[in-house]
Design a protein around this motif. Structure first.
Motif, short mmCIF file in Angstrom:
data_model
loop_
_atom_site.label_atom_id
_atom_site.label_comp_id
_atom_site.label_asym_id
_atom_site.label_seq_id
_atom_site.Cartn_x
_atom_site.Cartn_y
_atom_site.Cartn_z
N MET A 1 3.88 8.55 -19.70
CA MET A 1 3.22 7.57 -20.32
C MET A 1 1.84 8.54 -19.30
O MET A 1 1.27 8.79 -18.36
CB MET A 1 3.11 6.11 -19.54
CG MET A 1 2.17 4.68 -19.85
SD MET A 1 2.50 3.28 -18.95
CE MET A 1 3.16 3.09 -20.79
N ALA A 2 0.41 7.94 -20.43
CA ALA A 2 -0.53 7.86 -19.92
C ALA A 2 -1.18 6.80 -20.28
O ALA A 2 -1.09 6.13 -21.26
CB ALA A 2 -0.91 9.21 -20.91
N ALA A 3 -2.63 7.20 -19.56
CA ALA A 3 -3.48 5.78 -20.20
C ALA A 3 -4.83 6.56 -19.85
O ALA A 3 -5.10 7.20 -18.45
CB ALA A 3 -3.39 4.72 -19.03
N THR B 1 2.45 9.16 -15.55
CA THR B 1 3.48 9.53 -15.11
C THR B 1 5.02 9.86 -15.90
O THR B 1 5.27 9.53 -16.95
CB THR B 1 3.88 8.47 -13.60
OG1 THR B 1 4.18 8.81 -13.11
CG2 THR B 1 3.57 7.20 -14.31
N TYR B 2 5.94 10.74 -14.89
CA TYR B 2 7.12 10.20 -15.76
C TYR B 2 7.86 8.89 -15.87
O TYR B 2 7.66 8.37 -14.60
CB TYR B 2 7.91 11.07 -15.56
CG TYR B 2 7.26 12.62 -15.91
CD1 TYR B 2 7.74 13.29 -17.08
CD2 TYR B 2 6.90 13.44 -15.44
CE1 TYR B 2 7.94 14.36 -17.96
CE2 TYR B 2 6.42 15.25 -15.76
CZ TYR B 2 6.46 15.17 -16.84
OH TYR B 2 6.70 16.27 -17.80
N MET B 3 8.45 8.30 -16.75
CA MET B 3 9.53 7.29 -16.46
C MET B 3 10.40 6.94 -18.14
O MET B 3 9.88 7.87 -18.56
CB MET B 3 8.06 6.22 -16.71
CG MET B 3 7.35 5.78 -18.19
SD MET B 3 5.82 4.46 -17.48
CE MET B 3 6.08 3.43 -16.28
N CYS B 4 10.96 5.93 -17.48
CA CYS B 4 11.71 5.91 -18.32
C CYS B 4 11.02 6.04 -19.67
O CYS B 4 10.39 5.36 -19.89
CB CYS B 4 12.45 4.06 -18.25
SG CYS B 4 13.13 4.61 -16.59
N THR B 5 11.56 5.98 -20.54
CA THR B 5 10.99 5.68 -22.27
C THR B 5 11.26 4.65 -22.78
O THR B 5 10.48 4.36 -23.52
CB THR B 5 12.01 6.99 -23.67
OG1 THR B 5 13.37 6.51 -22.98
CG2 THR B 5 11.82 8.25 -23.43
N ASP B 6 12.10 4.02 -22.18
CA ASP B 6 12.19 2.36 -22.45
C ASP B 6 11.49 1.03 -21.89
O ASP B 6 11.62 -0.26 -22.17
CB ASP B 6 13.94 1.51 -23.15
CG ASP B 6 14.76 1.91 -22.07
OD1 ASP B 6 13.93 2.24 -20.53
OD2 ASP B 6 15.73 1.66 -21.69
N LEU B 7 10.61 1.48 -20.91
CA LEU B 7 9.96 1.21 -20.03
C LEU B 7 11.04 0.07 -18.88
O LEU B 7 10.71 -0.81 -18.53
CB LEU B 7 8.83 0.57 -20.33
CG LEU B 7 8.08 1.02 -21.14
CD1 LEU B 7 6.63 -0.23 -21.76
CD2 LEU B 7 7.55 1.93 -20.21
N ASN C 1 5.96 4.58 -7.51
CA ASN C 1 5.37 5.61 -8.28
C ASN C 1 4.41 4.65 -9.19
O ASN C 1 3.04 5.05 -9.37
CB ASN C 1 6.56 6.16 -9.41
CG ASN C 1 6.91 6.95 -8.55
OD1 ASN C 1 6.86 7.78 -7.22
ND2 ASN C 1 8.57 7.57 -9.16
N MET C 2 4.75 3.50 -9.33
CA MET C 2 4.52 2.76 -10.44
C MET C 2 2.28 2.29 -10.17
O MET C 2 1.94 1.96 -10.32
CB MET C 2 4.26 1.35 -10.95
CG MET C 2 5.89 1.55 -11.88
SD MET C 2 5.39 2.34 -13.96
CE MET C 2 4.05 1.30 -14.26
N SER C 3 2.94 1.94 -8.74
CA SER C 3 1.73 1.51 -7.69
C SER C 3 0.68 3.11 -7.46
O SER C 3 -0.99 2.64 -8.30
CB SER C 3 1.50 1.09 -6.13
OG SER C 3 2.78 0.23 -6.36
N ALA C 4 1.14 4.09 -7.91
CA ALA C 4 0.26 4.85 -7.42
C ALA C 4 -0.47 5.48 -8.96
O ALA C 4 -1.43 6.38 -9.02
CB ALA C 4 1.19 6.36 -7.26
#
Length: 68
Positions: A1-3, A18-24, A58-61
Motif C-alpha cells: 500500500m502506498a499513500a 508498506t507491504y500488507m495483505c492484499t485484501d486488507l 507496522n500499521m502505526s509506523a
C-alpha cells in the motif's frame, strides 16, 4: 500500500508505503481466522499475540511516516 504524505511533501508527490495483505485482512491472518486462498503462510514461531502486535506496530509506523 502506498499513500501521499501529508502537507507540502505530499503536494510535491512524495509517498510512503508498506507491504500488507492484499485484501486488507491482516489482523484476521495474524489471528489465524483467515487462511490465504493460494500458497502457504510463512512458518513462524510467534504467538498470536506477537503477530497481532507486529501488525499494529507496522500499521502505526506506516501512519506515522505519512505525517513525518
Amino acid at each position: 500500500m502506498a499513500a501521499l504524505r501529508a502537507g507540502d511533501s505530499g503536494r510535491r508527490g512524495n509517498t510512503t508505503g508498506t507491504y500488507m495483505c492484499t485484501d486488507l485482512a491482516c489482523s484476521l491472518y495474524a489471528r489465524n481466522k483467515k487462511r490465504p486462498a493460494l500458497g502457504n503462510r510463512y512458518r513462524e514461531h510467534l504467538s498470536i499475540e506477537e503477530k497481532v502486535e507486529r501488525v499494529r506496530e507496522n500499521m502505526s509506523a506506516f501512519v506515522a511516516r505519512l505525517y513525518a
